[in-house]
Design a protein around this motif. Sequence first.
Motif, mmCIF file in Angstrom:
data_model
loop_
_atom_site.group_PDB
_atom_site.id
_atom_site.type_symbol
_atom_site.label_atom_id
_atom_site.label_comp_id
_atom_site.label_asym_id
_atom_site.label_seq_id
_atom_site.Cartn_x
_atom_site.Cartn_y
_atom_site.Cartn_z
ATOM 1 N N ALA A 145 0.851 -1.190 0.000
ATOM 2 C CA ALA A 145 0.000 0.000 0.000
ATOM 3 C C ALA A 145 0.886 1.238 0.000
ATOM 4 C CB ALA A 145 -0.899 0.000 1.230
ATOM 5 N N VAL A 146 0.612 2.158 -0.916
ATOM 6 C CA VAL A 146 1.380 3.403 -1.003
ATOM 7 C C VAL A 146 0.382 4.558 -0.991
ATOM 8 C CG1 VAL A 146 3.067 4.755 -2.293
ATOM 9 C CG2 VAL A 146 3.147 2.244 -2.385
ATOM 10 N N PRO A 147 0.212 5.235 0.157
ATOM 11 C CA PRO A 147 -0.751 6.335 0.222
ATOM 12 C C PRO A 147 -0.421 7.431 -0.780
ATOM 13 C CG PRO A 147 0.002 5.696 2.418
ATOM 14 C CD PRO A 147 0.885 5.002 1.438
ATOM 15 N N ALA B 145 4.431 6.403 2.521
ATOM 16 C CA ALA B 145 4.545 6.673 1.090
ATOM 17 C C ALA B 145 5.984 6.939 0.667
ATOM 18 C CB ALA B 145 3.670 7.865 0.710
ATOM 19 N N LEU B 146 6.724 7.710 1.450
ATOM 20 C CA LEU B 146 8.063 8.127 1.052
ATOM 21 C C LEU B 146 9.156 7.153 1.461
ATOM 22 C CD1 LEU B 146 7.945 11.966 1.767
ATOM 23 C CD2 LEU B 146 8.083 10.851 -0.467
ATOM 24 N N LEU B 147 9.037 6.565 2.640
ATOM 25 C CA LEU B 147 10.114 5.730 3.169
ATOM 26 C C LEU B 147 9.761 4.250 3.214
ATOM 27 C CD1 LEU B 147 11.309 7.982 6.131
ATOM 28 C CD2 LEU B 147 12.189 7.904 3.792
ATOM 29 N N GLY B 148 8.493 3.916 2.994
ATOM 30 C CA GLY B 148 8.098 2.511 3.057
ATOM 31 C C GLY B 148 8.107 1.964 4.464
ATOM 32 N N ILE C 67 8.208 -1.730 -3.703
ATOM 33 C CA ILE C 67 7.266 -1.634 -4.814
ATOM 34 C C ILE C 67 7.801 -2.458 -5.988
ATOM 35 C CG2 ILE C 67 6.193 -0.067 -6.483
ATOM 36 C CD1 ILE C 67 6.437 2.142 -4.342
ATOM 37 N N PRO C 68 7.001 -3.343 -6.559
ATOM 38 C CA PRO C 68 7.506 -4.196 -7.649
ATOM 39 C C PRO C 68 7.739 -3.394 -8.920
ATOM 40 C CG PRO C 68 5.151 -4.526 -7.365
ATOM 41 C CD PRO C 68 5.590 -3.629 -6.239
ATOM 42 N N PRO C 69 8.613 -3.894 -9.794
ATOM 43 C CA PRO C 69 8.833 -3.217 -11.075
ATOM 44 C C PRO C 69 7.600 -3.302 -11.968
ATOM 45 C CG PRO C 69 9.949 -5.333 -11.030
ATOM 46 C CD PRO C 69 9.427 -5.111 -9.645
ATOM 47 N N THR C 70 7.522 -2.382 -12.883
ATOM 48 C CA THR C 70 6.450 -2.408 -13.878
ATOM 49 C C THR C 70 6.570 -3.643 -14.756
ATOM 50 O OG1 THR C 70 6.754 0.005 -13.948
ATOM 51 C CG2 THR C 70 5.239 -0.951 -15.545
ATOM 52 N N PHE D 50 12.850 -14.626 -3.169
ATOM 53 C CA PHE D 50 13.133 -13.205 -3.391
ATOM 54 C C PHE D 50 11.844 -12.389 -3.384
ATOM 55 C CE2 PHE D 50 13.726 -9.665 -6.451
ATOM 56 C CZ PHE D 50 14.742 -8.979 -5.809
ATOM 57 N N ARG D 51 10.820 -12.899 -4.067
ATOM 58 C CA ARG D 51 9.529 -12.203 -4.070
ATOM 59 C C ARG D 51 9.015 -12.014 -2.639
ATOM 60 N NH1 ARG D 51 8.113 -16.399 -8.132
ATOM 61 N NH2 ARG D 51 8.187 -15.495 -10.241
ATOM 62 N N GLU D 52 9.093 -13.072 -1.850
ATOM 63 C CA GLU D 52 8.608 -12.994 -0.463
ATOM 64 C C GLU D 52 9.406 -11.982 0.351
ATOM 65 O OE1 GLU D 52 8.925 -17.020 0.844
ATOM 66 O OE2 GLU D 52 7.362 -17.746 -0.527
ATOM 67 N N ASP D 53 10.712 -11.948 0.146
ATOM 68 C CA ASP D 53 11.547 -10.973 0.859
ATOM 69 C C ASP D 53 11.199 -9.546 0.446
ATOM 70 O OD1 ASP D 53 12.930 -12.900 2.296
ATOM 71 O OD2 ASP D 53 14.560 -13.044 0.839
ATOM 72 N N MET D 54 10.989 -9.322 -0.847
ATOM 73 C CA MET D 54 10.649 -7.975 -1.325
ATOM 74 C C MET D 54 9.297 -7.526 -0.774
ATOM 75 S SD MET D 54 13.251 -6.862 -3.054
ATOM 76 C CE MET D 54 14.196 -7.739 -1.795
ATOM 77 N N GLU D 55 8.339 -8.429 -0.737
ATOM 78 C CA GLU D 55 7.039 -8.092 -0.150
ATOM 79 C C GLU D 55 7.195 -7.721 1.312
ATOM 80 O OE1 GLU D 55 3.813 -10.783 -0.639
ATOM 81 O OE2 GLU D 55 3.961 -10.849 -2.827
#
Length: 428
Positions: free
Chosen positions: A8-10, A414-417, A122-125, A112-117
């Motif tokens: 989620a990114v406000p 939003a800015l720092l995650g 934010i995932p790449p386009t 890797f996906r689980e770690d990034m989540e």
Amino acid sequence: MESWSSPAVPGLPPAPESLELYSTPNGSTLTTTARDGIASLYVCGITPYDATHLGHANTYVHFDLLVRYWRACGLQVQYVQNVTDIDDPLLERAAATGVDWQELAESQVQLFREDMEALQVIPPTEYLGAVEMIPAVVEDVERLLELGIAYPVPAEDAETEDYYFDIAAAQQRTDWQLGSIGGYDRAAMEELFPQRGGDPHRAGKRDPLDPLLWRAAREGEPQWPGGELGHGRPGWHIECSVIARRHLPAPFTVQGGGSDLRFPHHEFSAAHATAADGVPLAERYMHTGMVGLEGEKMSKSRGNLVLVSGLREQGVDPQAIRTLILSHHWREDWDYTETALQRAQDRLARWKHALTQAPEHDDAAAPEDLQYALMSALGHNLNAPAALDTLDMWASGQTAGSTGAARVRGVVLALLGLDLSAQGVCGA
């Protein structure tokens, strides 16, 4: 290839775009400007033969910060990341462990996906594996061969041929010059090349530093149709130039990766793309610092890894891992210690506690003060430590004291995650 779920990114009120970034080829900090409201980014992804360690996380969290900053400026972000899902290290690890190379790659990509989540990245386009781009790789290598910038070298059986990039020919026919991306002199490149996957002593090469473009099929190795090149598989650097060219503007805004990719990977990815079509690959090159353990660079080859998944299994809050990473500037080399992790955990707890003490509603005339303070820090070479210092001042009541809790949480997320909501507050 699928990426991972987006955090989620406000939404934030768009702020004026103003970003200075240090770029490796220039050796200086330059203003970065998006074109037509679009910022574009390519970050080199993992070779999936082992799990995500803190060195990986350091790179992807810092580039996530860049994506978040651009989005807060109201820009559309085109972000591409690759997965090197066919390469010598992957095949060697699969052979050593007795695991099918495709199963090994998929299992490590999933981790890797689980770690990034978990790290709120934010995932790449576009998230693309080298294997799915092999037809395009063949197309570009054939193009380089046609231009006289690639040449064959007989393989061991003398019946098939590998294909190499001709550095001298590329320098004569394009604006690219050896060393113009990584910033190393010839002596340094000759030292680094064999350490980072190069084969300077390969018989038949025109220059010891000429990189492999296409490896002819060998018995027992995976192979794909290569058109006039014959069956085989791609070299390392060509995959990123091919993926970037087909999914991003030319040139795109920022090429990113760890500092160990300056040479040979980014040097030759840029060279391949420029040689193929005459256009520079990227406008800026950002290289994140290395993460060490007990004075040694953290790497798979050394085996001195602190795994993100391992820390999570120990019960460490991924937000504390993210705080630890952001406490270092993206260009900084740093060492992991348990003491530093504990400091990050304590710092996160203080921020969370401070949020519980913040007013419920904004009563300031300019509730965006905290957003602009954080963006001011990030706007100067993506200075995450300065942004965290701003949070420290807020938590101690020195700044933005009248900003409401919901607003603070939204801006910081939003800015720092970093999620400062009450869940998981410890030590408060």
